[in-house]
Design a protein around this motif. Structure first.
Motif, PDB file in Angstrom:
ATOM      1  N   ASP A 361     -24.340  60.985 -36.025  1.00 33.02           N
ATOM      2  CA  ASP A 361     -25.800  61.072 -36.117  1.00 33.02           C
ATOM      3  C   ASP A 361     -26.494  59.851 -35.536  1.00 33.02           C
ATOM      4  N   ASP A 362     -25.715  58.868 -35.105  1.00 31.12           N
ATOM      5  CA  ASP A 362     -26.309  57.653 -34.544  1.00 31.12           C
ATOM      6  C   ASP A 362     -26.832  57.944 -33.139  1.00 31.12           C
ATOM      7  N   GLU A 363     -28.086  57.626 -32.927  1.00 27.79           N
ATOM      8  CA  GLU A 363     -28.730  57.961 -31.650  1.00 27.79           C
ATOM      9  C   GLU A 363     -28.047  57.303 -30.460  1.00 27.79           C
ATOM     10  N   GLY A 366     -23.587  57.875 -31.111  1.00 23.42           N
ATOM     11  CA  GLY A 366     -23.096  59.228 -31.358  1.00 23.42           C
ATOM     12  C   GLY A 366     -22.347  59.837 -30.185  1.00 23.42           C
ATOM     13  N   THR A 370     -18.439  60.929 -30.051  1.00 25.30           N
ATOM     14  CA  THR A 370     -18.054  62.310 -29.730  1.00 25.30           C
ATOM     15  C   THR A 370     -16.953  62.335 -28.686  1.00 25.30           C
ATOM     16  N   GLU A 387     -21.269  71.937 -34.832  1.00 26.26           N
ATOM     17  CA  GLU A 387     -22.653  71.831 -35.313  1.00 26.26           C
ATOM     18  C   GLU A 387     -23.565  71.229 -34.246  1.00 26.26           C
ATOM     19  N   ILE A 388     -23.043  70.234 -33.528  1.00 27.24           N
ATOM     20  CA  ILE A 388     -23.836  69.642 -32.435  1.00 27.24           C
ATOM     21  C   ILE A 388     -24.104  70.679 -31.352  1.00 27.24           C
ATOM     22  N   ASN A 391     -26.741  73.362 -32.690  1.00 25.01           N
ATOM     23  CA  ASN A 391     -28.067  72.918 -33.112  1.00 25.01           C
ATOM     24  C   ASN A 391     -28.846  72.372 -31.925  1.00 25.01           C
ATOM     25  N   ARG A 394     -31.805  69.814 -32.705  1.00 25.81           N
ATOM     26  CA  ARG A 394     -31.525  68.477 -33.209  1.00 25.81           C
ATOM     27  C   ARG A 394     -30.951  67.545 -32.148  1.00 25.81           C
ATOM     28  N   TYR A 395     -30.194  68.115 -31.248  1.00 24.41           N
ATOM     29  CA  TYR A 395     -29.511  67.288 -30.250  1.00 24.41           C
ATOM     30  C   TYR A 395     -29.971  67.661 -28.854  1.00 24.41           C
ATOM     31  N   ASN A 399     -26.024  65.593 -25.233  1.00 26.25           N
ATOM     32  CA  ASN A 399     -25.146  65.434 -26.383  1.00 26.25           C
ATOM     33  C   ASN A 399     -24.295  66.686 -26.582  1.00 26.25           C
TER      34      ASN A 399
END
Length: 692
Positions: A361-363, A366, A370, A387-388, A391, A394-395, A399
């Motif tokens: 979750d770190d901008e 992250g 990954t 999930e990344i 979603n 969110r990303y 990402n």
């Protein structure tokens, strides 16, 4: 004539450059040798006198020439050596041998004299007149006799002496190994101006010389390991290795090995090297290459204590955007170091997974977390990465792209559906990534999607899709692969290739990822390629035939040979099929005229010409084609056939509305009918003019 008068006479000959007369005097008079020896003391005539004495070869010249071996001007010394060699001089004692060999540059021969050479060398050293003092110092060091220590120390401690003489004296003292020299060498090192080239370049060799003293120099060399400046540290490390001293503590051992770039030896130290490596990195005393190697060594050691440090180092790099090194400059090219940290974390494996999952979750961190999770391949990362991918609010898409690649590296089938769903979104970025990941996972459920991508307009997507299908190995992919086979036009000719340009293009084409995929399906793919040789699309026919050629396929029956040659456009090979080839050749001719123009049809025309009677009437029929280029081509072919049956149709073509057709018809009639036809044509045109 007195001696002085004769001397003046010789000088006059030299000044007036009367060399032939001088040579006669030298040969006829013993007095000439004496006169030339006298001239050795005169700056103006010395070089000439040396050369003439060498040519005369008189033994009386040996002693005067030996005196010149220590002359301040090196060019005079070299001339004297050359003259002595011509005379046939051989040293008569050690003193002569030493001075002669030094002047000749034959230093290795002096070493063979051993200790016998020391006293003559010291005499040369102490008189200070020889231009080869540096050589004398070096040879004394090579011989290693302690009689030379005191004279060499005097040179080392004399601050008025030339810097390089002091430097070489220190290094020779190191070779001799007398401990009296340790402190003077250290004082000399401490006095160096490291900002100057002289001091900077001399330091490593001086430190290495200290290493030869063993235990007495080790305390100072240990201090040098902590000095600012990689030249100090590197030189000290090499000197300590020379002294067979590896360090007392793990910290010292690692620091020495770092300076020696012996990373494999550091890794062998195992867990004891972890803290020293971390401390070395934190001090930032090492250039970029050293930092990367420190990180990679931590990864190879595999101690979990390195995880937190590496993650913190990664955060520092990515958040600050630069590293300030010891030299004070900012290095913004941190990509290599970031990559090295990623490699090290991946080598730490499951010990790093928990910490890396906490960074997703770190901008800033992250994305790198990954990537590393993908390299580790731990199944615990699959659901967080999915999930990344799912979603999209969110990303960002970048990402998601990295997460898809990571899931591909892990190879878990749970990721197939989420990757497919993401790839079909309007916001999907860079389909190659999804295709590559699906290929790595190797699930048959992705075949239909990958087959769709074979029709992509982007060659890179087609290539990736083909490789993915090859990895999955589903036979139903063969036909779509062949149907969408790319053309060879993208592959360039290389004039410097050992192959000829055509062979190079063929090999490049056949070795493309897409075509290697087709090849991987074996005989099934070959049979399908052969079937497509008769496809309605001429471009697809050509591509399939081109790939078959790369695969060294040979036609197995006559029909296959015909289709193969036709698909490749090897029109000349179709002549042997006679009537069977006529209609396809005419069809090809008309197609080429539409797509590529008249320049590309000559080989087809030659093939039709050579088929002769089977092609005559089909070509005559072409004279009524609506395309003027086709009619002109027909007239050209008929003329080349030289068949009298073609004259009447060509005469009719003389009235064609297109000038090009008329010109080709005229040339054809002349070629068939010769001079008679030419005169008839003139009459024909004359009658046309009268009618007009």
């Amino acid at each position: 004539m007195t001696s002085q008068e004769y001397l003046n006479y010789i000088v006059g000959l030299i000044d007036s450059k009367q060399w032939e007369k001088l040579q006669k005097e030298e040969q006829d008079s013993d007095n000439a040798v004496g006169a030339l020896i006298v001239l050795l003391d005169h700056d103006k005539y010395r070089s000439v006198a040396i050369r003439r004495l060498g040519e005369l070869g008189d033994l009386r010249a040996i002693n005067p020439l030996i005196k010149l071996l220590s002359f301040p001007d090196i060019s005079i010394t070299w001339n004297a050596v050359d003259a002595l060699d011509k005379i046939g001089f051989h040293p008569r004692n050690v003193d002569e041998a030493v001075v002669y060999l030094i002047s000749s540059g034959k230093y290795d021969q002096i070493k063979t004299l051993g200790k016998k050479a020391v006293d003559p060398l010291l005499r040369l050293l102490l008189d200070g007149k020889s231009e080869r003092l540096q050589t004398v110092i070096n040879v004394l060091g090579d011989i290693g006799d302690k009689k030379a220590v005191t004279p060499l120390l005097k040179i080392l401690e004399d601050k008025e002496k030339w810097f390089y003489l002091r430097q070489h004296a220190a290094m020779s003292l190191g070779q001799i190994g007398d401990e009296r020299a340790v402190e003077p060498i250290i004082e000399f090192i401490e006095s160096l101006d490291l900002e100057s080239n002289d001091g900077h370049n001399a330091l490593p060799g001086l430190l290495f010389a200290l290493g030869s003293f063993g235990a007495s120099a080790i305390p100072y060399l240990r201090k040098c390991l902590d000095k600012k400046g990689y030249v100090f540290r590197g030189g000290a490390a090499k000197a300590l290795k020379e002294a067979n001293w590896e360090g007392e503590t793990p910290e010292e051992k690692v620091n020495i090995l770092i300076e020696l770039y012996e990373w494999d030896e550091i890794v062998k130290l195992g867990a004891s090297a972890v803290e020293p490596l971390i401390n070395a990195y934190k001090r930032k005393k090492y250039a970029s290459l050293g930092l990367k190697d420190i990180v990679l060594a931590l990864g190879k050691i595999g101690d979990p204590r390195a995880v937190k440090f590496l993650i913190n180092a990664l955060g520092s790099l990515l958040k600050n955007g630069y590293i300030v090194y010891e030299s004070g400059y900012e290095d913004r090219a941190i990509g290599g170091l970031v990559t090295a940290i990623g490699v090290a974390l991946s080598q730490l494996g499951e010990d790093a997974v928990g910490d890396l999952l906490g960074l997703l979750d770190d901008e800033i961190l992250g994305k790198e977390a990954t990537r590393v999770l993908g390299k580790i391949g731990d199944p615990r990362a699959v659901m967080p990465l999915i999930e990344i991918v799912q979603n999209e609010n969110r990303y960002d898409t970048d990402n998601q792209r990295i997460a898809i690649l990571a899931l591909g590296d892990i190879g878990d089938q749970r990721a197939v559906v989420p990757i497919l769903e993401n790839a079909r979104r309007d916001s999907a970025k860079d389909l190659r990534v999804s295709v590559r990941a699906l290929g790595k996972i190797g699930d048959p459920g992705a075949v239909d999607f990958l087959v769709e991508q074979l029709g992509s307009e982007e060659d890179c997507v087609k290539d990736e899709s083909a490789q993915a299908l090859a990895a999955i190995g589903d036979p139903k992919a063969i036909e779509p692969l062949v149907r969408n086979i790319p053309g060879p036009g993208a592959f360039f000719y290389n004039e410097e290739s050992p192959l000829n340009p055509y062979d190079y293009a063929l090999e490049s084409y056949g070795n493309s990822a897409y075509n290697k995929t087709i090849k991987s399906f074996g005989e099934q793919a070959i049979n399908l390629l052969v079937r497509y040789l008769t496809d309605d699309d001429p471009d697809r026919r050509y591509r399939c035939a081109y790939l078959l050629e790369f695969l060294n396929w040979e036609p197995r029956k006559e029909e296959e040979k015909f289709n193969y040659s036709y698909a490749l456009g090897r029109w000349d090979e179709l002549k042997i099929f006679g009537k069977r080839a006529v209609d396809p050749l005419i069809t090809a001719l008309l197609e080429k005229l539409k797509t590529e123009g008249p320049f590309y049809i000559f080989s087809i025309e030659y093939a039709l010409r050579d088929i002769k009677e089977h092609a005559l009437y089909p070509v005559i029929n072409l004279l009524s084609n609506s395309d003027a280029e086709a009619r002109a081509s027909a007239a050209r072919i008929l003329g080349e056939m030289e068949d009298e049956k073609a004259i009447e149709p060509l005469i009719i073509a003389l009235s064609d509305e297109d000038q090009g057709v008329r010109e080709e018809a005229k040339r054809g009639i002349k070629k068939i009918g010769g001079p008679v036809a030419e005169s008839l044509l003139e009459a024909f045109y004359d009658s046309n003019k009268e009618e007009k």
